[in-house]
Scaffold this active site. Structure first.
Site, mmCIF file in Angstrom:
data_model
loop_
_atom_site.group_PDB
_atom_site.id
_atom_site.type_symbol
_atom_site.label_atom_id
_atom_site.label_comp_id
_atom_site.label_asym_id
_atom_site.label_seq_id
_atom_site.Cartn_x
_atom_site.Cartn_y
_atom_site.Cartn_z
ATOM 1 C CE LYS A 14 -2.394 -0.773 3.773
ATOM 2 N NZ LYS A 14 -1.925 -2.117 4.145
ATOM 3 N NE ARG A 89 -3.940 -0.917 10.061
ATOM 4 C CZ ARG A 89 -2.875 -0.428 9.429
ATOM 5 N NH1 ARG A 89 -2.882 0.782 8.935
ATOM 6 N NH2 ARG A 89 -1.812 -1.158 9.272
ATOM 7 N NE ARG A 128 7.353 -3.426 6.042
ATOM 8 C CZ ARG A 128 6.057 -3.147 5.876
ATOM 9 N NH1 ARG A 128 5.609 -2.702 4.734
ATOM 10 N NH2 ARG A 128 5.204 -3.345 6.844
ATOM 11 N NE ARG A 134 7.038 -1.092 9.606
ATOM 12 C CZ ARG A 134 5.873 -0.825 9.031
ATOM 13 N NH1 ARG A 134 5.826 -0.239 7.852
ATOM 14 N NH2 ARG A 134 4.751 -1.159 9.618
ATOM 15 N NE ARG A 145 2.115 -4.750 11.230
ATOM 16 C CZ ARG A 145 3.101 -4.680 10.351
ATOM 17 N NH1 ARG A 145 4.208 -5.362 10.558
ATOM 18 N NH2 ARG A 145 2.988 -3.946 9.286
HETATM 19 P P1 AMP Z 1 1.271 0.503 8.849
HETATM 20 O O1 AMP Z 1 2.532 1.199 8.523
HETATM 21 O O2 AMP Z 1 0.086 1.052 8.115
HETATM 22 O O3 AMP Z 1 1.357 -0.988 8.727
HETATM 23 O O4 AMP Z 1 0.966 0.808 10.386
HETATM 24 C C1 AMP Z 1 1.863 0.434 11.405
HETATM 25 C C2 AMP Z 1 1.154 0.406 12.752
HETATM 26 O O5 AMP Z 1 0.624 1.711 13.053
HETATM 27 C C3 AMP Z 1 -0.060 -0.519 12.838
HETATM 28 O O6 AMP Z 1 0.313 -1.853 13.113
HETATM 29 C C4 AMP Z 1 -0.830 0.112 13.980
HETATM 30 O O7 AMP Z 1 -0.247 -0.177 15.233
HETATM 31 C C5 AMP Z 1 -0.624 1.594 13.721
HETATM 32 N N1 AMP Z 1 -1.681 2.114 12.815
HETATM 33 C C6 AMP Z 1 -1.549 2.543 11.531
HETATM 34 N N2 AMP Z 1 -2.711 2.943 11.021
HETATM 35 C C7 AMP Z 1 -3.630 2.769 11.993
HETATM 36 C C8 AMP Z 1 -5.032 2.972 12.083
HETATM 37 N N3 AMP Z 1 -5.738 3.456 11.043
HETATM 38 N N4 AMP Z 1 -5.642 2.694 13.255
HETATM 39 C C9 AMP Z 1 -4.954 2.230 14.305
HETATM 40 N N5 AMP Z 1 -3.645 1.982 14.296
HETATM 41 C C10 AMP Z 1 -2.979 2.241 13.144
#
Ligand code: AMP
Length: 190
Positions: A14, A89, A128, A134, A145
């Site tokens: 994404k 989400r 990754r 990360r 996740r």
């Molecule tokens: P991502 O980079 O989108 O995979 O996000 C990394 C982490 O940020 C996720 O595993 C959540 O802990 C937090 N996060 C990102 N977007 C959201 C969201 N819309 N709602 C809640 N937590 C989020």
């Protein structure tokens, strides 16, 4: 004011695709994951709060997430809309987004869903973890996740499908081919 909601499981690409789309559409990518990581790096109160959830692979509570997105969408670069990446989400977030769009006179024109199969996703996330370091890409966290995605985020596909907004895009092609498919979807729908 047009909004594209990019969906797909963790590791589907994404972020990569949203960044490429940003250039061709002239709409900013708004990634809640990136916004949280920025806060983490700068040790803000929000960052401190988000850290514990992110490290476990859980979602940051809806209230703070929605407040952060509202603030971001009020920035001048988002006056024509945005590419939402990683938001909403949960159903609560999706409802909050609807309310916000009503307030600001925006609409969702497409919900492209990047489809990648489970085994490929796990492999990508582990890779990754090695490359980017990360902290939320450890094996345990990846599992969490994925579960969080299945339980809380995937149901949103039904919600947007009922509104005729979802278009599946094959995420198991090279980056440029996925991007071309996405552009086609967006050009038709937006
Ligand atoms: P991502 O980079 O989108 O995979 O996000 C990394 C982490 O940020 C996720 O595993 C959540 O802990 C937090 N996060 C990102 N977007 C959201 C969201 N819309 N709602 C809640 N937590 C989020």
């Amino acid at each position: 004011m047009k909004f594209i909601v990019l969906v797909g499981p963790p590791g589907a690409g994404k972020g990569t695709q949203a960044k490429l789309l940003e250039k061709s559409l002239g709409l900013p990518q708004v990634s809640t994951g990136d916004l949280f990581r920025y806060n983490l790096k700068n040790d803000t109160d929000l960052g401190k709060l988000a850290r514990s959830y992110m490290d476990r692979g859980e979602l940051v509570p809806d209230g703070v997430t929605v407040a952060m997105v509202k603030e971001r969408l009020a920035q001048p670069d988002a006056t024509n809309g945005a590419i939402l990446d990683g938001f909403p989400r949960t159903q609560v977030q999706a409802d909050a987004l609807e309310q916000l769009l009503e307030e600001i006179g925006g609409r969702i024109c497409a919900v492209p869903n990047i489809v990648v199969d489970f085994e490929e996703l796990v492999q990508r996330l582990l890779k990754r973890a090695q490359i980017e370091g990360r902290t939320d890409d450890s094996e345990d966290t990846i599992r969490t996740r994925m579960r969080v995605y299945e339980e809380q985020t995937k149901p949103l596909l039904d919600y947007y499908e009922k509104r005729g907004l979802v278009v599946n895009v094959n995420g198991q092609q090279d980056i440029e081919a996925v991007q071309q498919d996405l552009r086609r979807v967006v050009e038709q729908a937006c």
